[in-house]
Design an enzyme around this catalytic site. Structure first.
Site, short mmCIF file in Angstrom:
data_model
loop_
_atom_site.label_atom_id
_atom_site.label_comp_id
_atom_site.label_asym_id
_atom_site.label_seq_id
_atom_site.Cartn_x
_atom_site.Cartn_y
_atom_site.Cartn_z
N ASP A 80 3.65 9.27 -0.99
CA ASP A 80 2.45 8.54 -0.60
C ASP A 80 2.25 7.40 -1.58
OD1 ASP A 80 0.20 8.07 0.97
OD2 ASP A 80 -0.44 10.17 0.88
N HIS A 116 0.81 -1.22 0.00
CA HIS A 116 0.00 0.00 0.00
C HIS A 116 0.84 1.27 0.00
CE1 HIS A 116 -4.01 -1.82 0.60
NE2 HIS A 116 -3.27 -2.84 1.00
P1 ADQ Z 1 -2.97 6.15 4.57
O1 ADQ Z 1 -1.56 6.58 4.77
O2 ADQ Z 1 -3.77 6.02 5.79
O3 ADQ Z 1 -3.08 4.79 3.73
P2 ADQ Z 1 -4.85 7.51 2.61
O4 ADQ Z 1 -4.74 6.78 1.35
O5 ADQ Z 1 -4.98 8.98 2.45
O6 ADQ Z 1 -3.58 7.31 3.58
O7 ADQ Z 1 -6.10 6.96 3.39
C1 ADQ Z 1 -6.57 7.57 4.55
C2 ADQ Z 1 -8.03 7.21 4.77
O8 ADQ Z 1 -8.40 7.61 6.09
C3 ADQ Z 1 -8.95 7.92 3.80
O9 ADQ Z 1 -9.96 7.04 3.40
C4 ADQ Z 1 -9.51 9.07 4.65
O10 ADQ Z 1 -10.82 9.44 4.29
C5 ADQ Z 1 -9.50 8.50 6.03
N1 ADQ Z 1 -9.30 9.58 7.02
C6 ADQ Z 1 -8.21 10.34 7.17
N2 ADQ Z 1 -8.41 11.27 8.15
C7 ADQ Z 1 -9.67 11.08 8.61
C8 ADQ Z 1 -10.49 11.71 9.61
N3 ADQ Z 1 -10.07 12.73 10.36
N4 ADQ Z 1 -11.72 11.22 9.79
C9 ADQ Z 1 -12.15 10.19 9.07
N5 ADQ Z 1 -11.45 9.58 8.11
C10 ADQ Z 1 -10.22 10.00 7.89
C11 ADQ Z 1 -2.15 3.87 3.14
C12 ADQ Z 1 -1.10 4.51 2.21
C13 ADQ Z 1 -1.79 5.29 1.12
C14 ADQ Z 1 -2.77 4.40 0.36
C15 ADQ Z 1 -3.68 3.66 1.32
C16 ADQ Z 1 -4.55 2.63 0.60
O11 ADQ Z 1 -0.20 5.32 2.95
O12 ADQ Z 1 -0.84 5.85 0.22
O13 ADQ Z 1 -3.54 5.20 -0.52
O14 ADQ Z 1 -2.94 2.99 2.32
O15 ADQ Z 1 -3.80 1.76 -0.17
#
Ligand code: ADQ
Length: 458
Positions: free
Chosen positions: A364, A156
């Site tokens: 990311d 991921h």
């Molecule tokens: P993350 O590093 O966690 O994931 P991201 O892909 O942005 O990063 O996903 C975060 C998720 O958490 C999103 O669905 C977002 O809506 C949710 N989220 C964040 N802050 C929130 C809040 N305050 N309240 C509710 N929801 C919140 C890892 C990798 C990424 C990759 C994903 C999936 O680092 O690059 O995209 O896995 O493969």
């Protein structure tokens, strides 16, 4: 294909709690189609650790199976190698990496232990699909226990350039272990290419074309399978009553002004201090935005026990105070910094009222916030996504305003171009991205991986 066996550090939720991320939704869908098991860590530390009882929970066709870890496992495997060694190295942050030999030993040990506990649950026709950097060496353990099933893996987070990874002690040995998987899925072409380059240059694997590498007499597919979201479902979230309630509250608060939204876990890979600096630069270089455009940053804390994370939190608090002290007015607060979580429907509403989605990680894997922001927009009057070139999402979202997150000037100019962008252009850019999101959704992603792992295993 038989049942699916998913392995990931944390398991579930199986039901849409309103909080589950797109990943959980995609996996649950894939699991319910074939039936299967979702196996991983319970989140608990106990004295017996991975020698304790299997904790089972069953709903219709899917079984969640979880095990504990000991405190020593947690320290070396999770807090140690996974979060203090692999996470920084894979995000190109050698300066933050901790290369403690005991971490790596603990990591290999936990991979072996988890494989040992999983082994008796696996049936001959199952397909095993392992997730993320916690379990890079699990396939090698499973194969040594004579597991013959198709083995897929999805990373991921980014896979760095070989020049970076080479700094990790025993990197070659870790990559050799990864070659035991039949399929290695990455978020972007760049990541898949980095992996193949490392395998060829550092462990002597052979490039056999079509994204495949051979090591010994085993062939592994190493390709990009960019993760998707359930875009249509998310678009519906943005029109739900919960979303509307949040939109009304925010509309009142904004009083006709516009808002930039950022949503990220607090993590050094997300480039949050750089983002706040860029917003400050915007107010300096384009003063017409003062009093008119605020930044709302939602950032729930994560891994709060690690020093690097405590420091960012402190830095962001200070920067918020600084920018607000410098620019705030009686009726205008430039930065609102919220360190809490929101239910997904509420989040969708917050995206929808925000004129700009600001996603500027330094690195990311993908970044799902970028995709959710687009899915939540109004077709008739969509907002603009300002996106870091270093997010995996940038490969498939070329119509965003792409910026270098290290350059405050460039990000400020990007925001300015987004805020002044004519409606026609906003619609065109949004339309292309939204259509692609609906086509390349989370289900398409897991289907593609399942199809290819079956083919290569045969
Ligand atoms: P993350 O590093 O966690 O994931 P991201 O892909 O942005 O990063 O996903 C975060 C998720 O958490 C999103 O669905 C977002 O809506 C949710 N989220 C964040 N802050 C929130 C809040 N305050 N309240 C509710 N929801 C919140 C890892 C990798 C990424 C990759 C994903 C999936 O680092 O690059 O995209 O896995 O493969």
């Amino acid at each position: 294909m038989g049942r699916l066996v998913v392995v990931s550090n944390r398991v579930g939720p199986l039901k849409d709690t309103g909080r589950a991320g797109g990943l959980a939704v995609a996996l649950v869908d894939a699991l319910t189609k074939t039936g299967g098991i979702w196996f991983g860590w319970s989140g608990n530390v106990s004295e017996e650790g991975s020698f304790g009882q299997l904790q089972r929970q069953k709903t219709k066709s899917v079984q969640m199976v979880q095990i504990d870890m000991t405190k020593a496992d947690y320290d070396a495997f999770y807090a140690g190698y996974a979060n203090r060694t692999l996470w920084p190295v894979l995000h190109y942050r050698l300066d933050l990496a901790d290369f403690d030999r005991r971490f790596e030993q603990g990591y290999r040990y936990v991979n072996e232990r988890f494989a040992t506990r999983l082994r008796p649950l696996v049936e001959p026709d199952d397909v095993i699909w392992v997730h993320d950097y916690h379990f890079l060496t699990m396939a090698a353990s499973l194969r040594s226990m004579d597991v013959r099933n198709p083995l897929a893996f999805f990373l991921h987070i980014p896979f760095p350039a070989p020049e970076i990874l080479a700094a990790l002690p025993n990197a070659a040995s870790i990559v050799r272990a990864m070659m035991a998987y039949d399929l290695l899925g990455f978020q972007s072409e760049r990541d898949a290419d980095n992996f193949r380059r490392f395998a060829i240059e550092e462990i002597g694997a052979t490039d056999i074309g079509d994204g495949k590498v051979r090591f010994g007499n085993h062939e592994t597919i190493a390709r990009a399978y960019p993760i998707g979201i359930d875009a249509e479902a998310f678009a519906k979230f943005a029109m739900s009553p919960d979303a509307r309630r949040h939109m009304t509250r925010l509309d009142k608060l904004m009083g006709g002004r516009q808002q930039i939204i950022g949503v990220d876990r607090i993590d050094y890979s997300k480039g949050l201090p750089e983002r706040f600096r860029a917003y400050e630069r915007l107010l300096e270089d384009y003063p017409e935005n003062r009093g008119r455009l605020s930044l709302m940053q939602i950032a729930p804390p994560s891994r709060a026990e690690l020093n690097a994370y405590i420091e960012i939190r402190r830095e962001l608090d200070e920067m918020t105070g600084h920018v607000n002290g410098r620019f705030a007015d009686l009726d205008w607060t430039p930065i609102r910094f919220l360190t809490k979580s929101f239910p997904r429907r509420a989040l969708a509403g917050i995206y929808r009222v925000s004129r700009i989605g600001l996603v500027t990680p330094l690195r990311d894997g993908m970044n799902l916030v970028a995709k959710e922001y687009i899915a939540a927009q109004r077709a008739e009057d969509p907002g603009v996504l300002v996106l870091s070139r270093f997010a995996g999402a940038a490969e498939g979202m070329k119509e965003a305003v792409i910026v270098n997150p290290h350059s405050a000037e460039e990000v400020a100019a990007g925001i300015q171009s987004a805020i002044t962008m004519p409606l026609d252009e906003r619609r065109d850019r949004w339309q292309s991205m939204f259509e692609r999101l609906c086509r390349d959704d989370a289900i398409a992603w897991s289907n593609a991986i399942m199809k290819d792992v079956m083919a290569v295993h045969r």
